[in-house]
Write a protein that holds these residues in place. Structure first.
Motif, PDB file in Angstrom:
ATOM      1  N   TRP A 253       0.874  -1.301   0.110  1.00 25.74           N
ATOM      2  CA  TRP A 253      -0.009  -0.063  -0.112  1.00 25.74           C
ATOM      3  C   TRP A 253       0.829   1.300  -0.044  1.00 25.74           C
ATOM      4  CZ3 TRP A 253      -4.599   1.781  -1.113  1.00 25.74           C
ATOM      5  CH2 TRP A 253      -4.918   2.991  -0.673  1.00 25.74           C
ATOM      6  N   TRP A 260      -2.340   0.651  -4.249  1.00 24.15           N
ATOM      7  CA  TRP A 260      -1.653  -0.544  -4.062  1.00 24.15           C
ATOM      8  C   TRP A 260      -0.495  -0.886  -5.164  1.00 24.15           C
ATOM      9  CZ3 TRP A 260      -1.877  -3.610   0.243  1.00 24.15           C
ATOM     10  CH2 TRP A 260      -3.035  -3.469   0.710  1.00 24.15           C
ATOM     11  N   CYS A 286      -6.276  -8.130   3.070  1.00 22.24           N
ATOM     12  CA  CYS A 286      -6.556  -7.209   2.089  1.00 22.24           C
ATOM     13  C   CYS A 286      -6.251  -7.798   0.699  1.00 22.24           C
ATOM     14  CB  CYS A 286      -5.481  -6.003   2.486  1.00 22.24           C
ATOM     15  SG  CYS A 286      -6.146  -5.167   4.235  1.00 22.24           S
TER      16      CYS A 286
END
Length: 304
Positions: A253, A260, A286
């Motif tokens: 991130w 991303w 994630c």
């Protein structure tokens, strides 16, 4: 459903599959999650979207839905003008939405719901959940977490997911609250290498939960798949408990660009090694979506 084994019994019997990232699933459905409440905003504005996200993971092969309460707190809701009673109802709704998805899922296997208890830093919405060390005492952190944990426990999930915990002070606060709630829990740290995100040795962090009967699994989440490789075996060795592991995709991130970057490195084949090292709760965090969860379930359910 009648005859469904308890979550604790299922974990003792073999591998149980978690879902993937709630935020990426909601974003892929077109929902804007840039708000400070993140996915918790949809509990108030579009709870049906949360149910659909859970349903996608159940139908992909997940056995456990982790609720959209990671960033749901009385304090965070209050900043949006949502009063205490309504906030409590939304916390309960996070469990109810997952239960609704379980009822709708076309699955013959047992399905469970774990209520997410995210770290204090998630409420701050400033990235501090990946640093920890908020300048609060263990007692102050306990006072913050207790009302939310009591509200979630009252909604009768199958487990509490004490997840993405960055340091041992916060873990200690959470572990003080568990006795008396009547709900089993897993404790999952956010880690880098062999340390928590706050820099403490993971061996010390895992050891905090070793003798806590209410904790039925210990491990890591929201880390790279590579960091998970070391952590799984360590958690099993230190605690003697089943291990929970659900890393990110491996992408990075970029806070400045709010995007991303880099390649995904999480492959379904990695989970077989984690299972051999003691992992019994396996999924993704994630950027891990239903397709990967489906591949993980297929890999580990495949007959030897």
């Amino acid at each position: 459903m009648s005859g469904t084994p308890s979550f604790t019994d299922a974990l003792a019997a073999g591998t149980v599959f978690l879902d993937g990232g709630m935020s990426n699933q909601l974003a892929s459905a077109g929902h804007d999650l840039s708000d400070e409440l993140w996915s918790a905003r949809l509990l108030a504005e579009d709870p049906g979207a949360v149910t659909e996200a859970h349903l996608a993971y159940f139908e992909a092969g997940a056995d456990v839905a982790i609720t959209a309460s990671y960033q749901a707190t009385f304090e965070g809701f209050a900043r949006r003008g949502i009063g205490h009673d309504r906030a409590g109802a939304l916390l309960a709704l996070s469990v109810g939405s997952a239960r609704t998805a379980a009822r709708r899922a076309r699955a013959a296997r047992p399905l469970w719901v774990a209520a997410s208890v995210g770290p204090y830093g998630a409420m701050l919405a400033d990235g501090s959940e990946y640093r920890g060390r908020y300048g609060l005492t263990v007692a102050e952190l306990e006072r913050f977490h207790r009302p939310r944990m009591e509200a979630l426990a009252a909604a009768e999930p199958d487990a509490l997911a004490l997840e993405t915990i960055p340091d041992t002070d916060e873990a200690e606060a959470l572990l003080r609250i568990l006795p008396g709630l009547g709900i089993p829990a897993w404790l999952s740290y956010s880690a880098r290498g062999d340390r928590t995100r706050a820099g403490q040795p993971l061996s010390d962090a895992f050891a905090l939960a070793a003798d806590v009967d209410e904790v039925i699994a210990v491990g890591v989440n929201c880390c790279t798949p590579e960091d998970a490789d070391h952590a799984v075996a360590l958690a099993a060795r230190v605690t003697g408990k089943p291990v929970v592991v659900y890393p990110n995709s491996g992408e990075t991130w970029d806070a400045g660009a709010r995007a991303w970057t880099g390649p995904a490195t999480f492959t379904p084949e990695q989970v077989a090694g984690w299972q051999e090292s003691g992992a019994r709760l396996v999924g993704g965090c994630c950027r891990v979506g239903p397709k990967t969860i489906s591949a993980i379930a297929a890999t580990l359910r495949r007959p030897a």
